[in-house]
Write a protein that holds these residues in place. Structure first.
Motif, PDB file in Angstrom:
ATOM      1  N   ARG A  61       9.563   5.222  12.601  1.00  0.00           N
ATOM      2  CA  ARG A  61      10.861   5.709  13.091  1.00  0.00           C
ATOM      3  C   ARG A  61      10.684   6.978  13.923  1.00  0.00           C
ATOM      4  O   ARG A  61      11.299   7.143  14.979  1.00  0.00           O
ATOM      5  CB  ARG A  61      11.802   5.973  11.921  1.00  0.00           C
ATOM      6  CG  ARG A  61      12.339   4.717  11.239  1.00  0.00           C
ATOM      7  CD  ARG A  61      13.548   5.048  10.366  1.00  0.00           C
ATOM      8  NE  ARG A  61      13.230   6.018   9.323  1.00  0.00           N
ATOM      9  CZ  ARG A  61      12.805   5.677   8.106  1.00  0.00           C
ATOM     10  NH1 ARG A  61      12.645   4.401   7.783  1.00  0.00           N
ATOM     11  NH2 ARG A  61      12.558   6.605   7.215  1.00  0.00           N
ATOM     12  N   TYR A  62       9.841   7.867  13.444  1.00  0.00           N
ATOM     13  CA  TYR A  62       9.624   9.145  14.131  1.00  0.00           C
ATOM     14  C   TYR A  62       8.994   8.931  15.509  1.00  0.00           C
ATOM     15  O   TYR A  62       9.418   9.535  16.495  1.00  0.00           O
ATOM     16  CB  TYR A  62       8.728  10.031  13.271  1.00  0.00           C
ATOM     17  CG  TYR A  62       8.486  11.408  13.838  1.00  0.00           C
ATOM     18  CD1 TYR A  62       9.476  12.386  13.806  1.00  0.00           C
ATOM     19  CD2 TYR A  62       7.253  11.736  14.406  1.00  0.00           C
ATOM     20  CE1 TYR A  62       9.255  13.650  14.321  1.00  0.00           C
ATOM     21  CE2 TYR A  62       7.020  13.003  14.922  1.00  0.00           C
ATOM     22  CZ  TYR A  62       8.030  13.951  14.883  1.00  0.00           C
ATOM     23  OH  TYR A  62       7.803  15.205  15.403  1.00  0.00           O
ATOM     24  N   GLU A  66      11.405   7.595  18.070  1.00  0.00           N
ATOM     25  CA  GLU A  66      12.410   8.566  18.517  1.00  0.00           C
ATOM     26  C   GLU A  66      11.806   9.754  19.273  1.00  0.00           C
ATOM     27  O   GLU A  66      12.542  10.540  19.879  1.00  0.00           O
ATOM     28  CB  GLU A  66      13.186   9.097  17.303  1.00  0.00           C
ATOM     29  CG  GLU A  66      13.988   8.016  16.575  1.00  0.00           C
ATOM     30  CD  GLU A  66      14.512   8.500  15.235  1.00  0.00           C
ATOM     31  OE1 GLU A  66      14.218   9.657  14.869  1.00  0.00           O
ATOM     32  OE2 GLU A  66      15.184   7.710  14.550  1.00  0.00           O
ATOM     33  N   ASN A  67      10.465   9.882  19.256  1.00  0.00           N
ATOM     34  CA  ASN A  67       9.813  11.036  19.866  1.00  0.00           C
ATOM     35  C   ASN A  67       8.619  10.584  20.718  1.00  0.00           C
ATOM     36  O   ASN A  67       7.492  10.478  20.214  1.00  0.00           O
ATOM     37  CB  ASN A  67       9.337  12.018  18.792  1.00  0.00           C
ATOM     38  CG  ASN A  67      10.478  12.608  17.983  1.00  0.00           C
ATOM     39  OD1 ASN A  67      11.053  13.624  18.350  1.00  0.00           O
ATOM     40  ND2 ASN A  67      10.814  11.955  16.870  1.00  0.00           N
ATOM     41  N   ASP A  75       3.661  16.366  11.240  1.00  0.00           N
ATOM     42  CA  ASP A  75       3.791  15.014  10.711  1.00  0.00           C
ATOM     43  C   ASP A  75       4.977  14.944   9.751  1.00  0.00           C
ATOM     44  O   ASP A  75       4.980  15.641   8.719  1.00  0.00           O
ATOM     45  CB  ASP A  75       2.501  14.621   9.978  1.00  0.00           C
ATOM     46  CG  ASP A  75       2.387  13.128   9.749  1.00  0.00           C
ATOM     47  OD1 ASP A  75       3.420  12.510   9.414  1.00  0.00           O
ATOM     48  OD2 ASP A  75       1.287  12.582   9.884  1.00  0.00           O
ATOM     49  N   PRO A  76       5.996  14.131  10.061  1.00  0.00           N
ATOM     50  CA  PRO A  76       7.190  14.080   9.206  1.00  0.00           C
ATOM     51  C   PRO A  76       6.942  13.459   7.840  1.00  0.00           C
ATOM     52  O   PRO A  76       7.783  13.565   6.959  1.00  0.00           O
ATOM     53  CB  PRO A  76       8.159  13.219  10.028  1.00  0.00           C
ATOM     54  CG  PRO A  76       7.268  12.315  10.812  1.00  0.00           C
ATOM     55  CD  PRO A  76       6.083  13.163  11.175  1.00  0.00           C
ATOM     56  N   ARG A  77       5.803  12.824   7.666  1.00  0.00           N
ATOM     57  CA  ARG A  77       5.500  12.167   6.385  1.00  0.00           C
ATOM     58  C   ARG A  77       4.988  13.135   5.335  1.00  0.00           C
ATOM     59  O   ARG A  77       5.008  12.833   4.139  1.00  0.00           O
ATOM     60  CB  ARG A  77       4.449  11.071   6.602  1.00  0.00           C
ATOM     61  CG  ARG A  77       4.865   9.965   7.548  1.00  0.00           C
ATOM     62  CD  ARG A  77       3.672   9.082   7.878  1.00  0.00           C
ATOM     63  NE  ARG A  77       2.648   9.816   8.601  1.00  0.00           N
ATOM     64  CZ  ARG A  77       1.426   9.338   8.880  1.00  0.00           C
ATOM     65  NH1 ARG A  77       1.100   8.127   8.469  1.00  0.00           N
ATOM     66  NH2 ARG A  77       0.557  10.066   9.558  1.00  0.00           N
ATOM     67  N   VAL A 128       8.515   5.860   7.791  1.00  0.00           N
ATOM     68  CA  VAL A 128       8.931   7.161   8.337  1.00  0.00           C
ATOM     69  C   VAL A 128       8.203   7.438   9.647  1.00  0.00           C
ATOM     70  O   VAL A 128       8.801   7.893  10.628  1.00  0.00           O
ATOM     71  CB  VAL A 128       8.648   8.288   7.318  1.00  0.00           C
ATOM     72  CG1 VAL A 128       8.862   9.660   7.961  1.00  0.00           C
ATOM     73  CG2 VAL A 128       9.541   8.134   6.099  1.00  0.00           C
TER      74      VAL A 128
END
Length: 226
Positions: free
Chosen positions: A95-96, A99-100, A116-118, A92
């Motif tokens: 990928r984040y 893309e950022n 944090d997307p995780r 995750v």
């Protein structure tokens, strides 16, 4: 040259001098670690059970997470935490970051992400209150960590320490430390390294006690935690 904290969250340059400390004082630090960790595990056992239950009910999966960190002498150990991230967190994150670009720059600079997307919903609460780090009391009993010391880092982070890496590797990393009570994630990584060096080169039992006392309001006010 390093940084000295005058107030929580602020720092100024100061020159530090290594201190010669008798071995008996280091032994006293270890006994304080063992006694403190045992007492903490006993007193906080109901909280441990509650957090474990909440993680299991709300998110499923494993309750604990052991992340590989570098300890004293360069030895790797599994730094224990209550799991606050999704199970496939590494994928995750990659990928984040791909893309950022702004998030990637933040990660490269601090090894932290404010968003944090995780992190799971319950995980964000545990992190804010620093409850996710309570299992590190077990690391302290094992002799892998201390109650007070530099924050444990992954091996890749030693590059950020540069010539200060031997200072970090000379002692056990801590559950709390000078960085945590001096702004935590609100200060730069260079400041974090300087705080770690200052702690090691000026260590005393008295300074440990003061840091422990300052940790309580820092945690309660969630200073720099995310």
């Amino acid at each position: 040259m390093t940084l000295q904290s005058d107030t929580l969250g602020s720092a100024r340059p100061t020159r530090v001098r290594p201190r010669r400390t008798p071995g008996s004082v280091y032994a006293a630090k270890r006994w304080m670690d063992v006694a403190g960790a045992l007492l903490g595990l006993i007193i906080l056992s109901p909280l441990f059970l509650l957090v474990a239950l909440v993680i299991k009910v709300t998110d499923g999966g494993s309750i604990f997470y052991g992340h590989k960190r570098v300890g004293r002498g360069g030895r790797d150990f599994a730094c224990l935490k209550f799991r606050t991230m999704v199970q496939d967190g590494d994928a995750v994150l990659q990928r984040y970051l791909a893309e950022n670009p702004e998030a990637e720059a933040e990660w490269l600079a601090t090894r932290k992400l404010q968003n944090d997307p995780r992190v799971t919903s319950i995980g964000s609460v545990l992190r804010k209150l620093s409850l996710d780090e309570l299992p590190q009391l077990i690391n302290i009993l094992r002799g892998e960590m201390s109650i007070v010391g530099p924050r444990p880092v992954v091996r890749a982070e030693l590059d950020y320490y540069g010539s200060n890496a031997p200072v970090y590797l000379s002692t056990r990393p801590g559950l709390t430390g000078l960085w945590q009570v001096s702004g935590r994630n609100d200060v730069s990584y260079d400041a974090r390294v300087a705080f770690d060096r200052q702690y090691v080169e000026n260590w005393s039992l008295g300074s440990d006690i003061m840091i422990i006392l300052k940790t309580v309001p820092a945690v309660c006010l969630s200073r720099g935690s995310y």
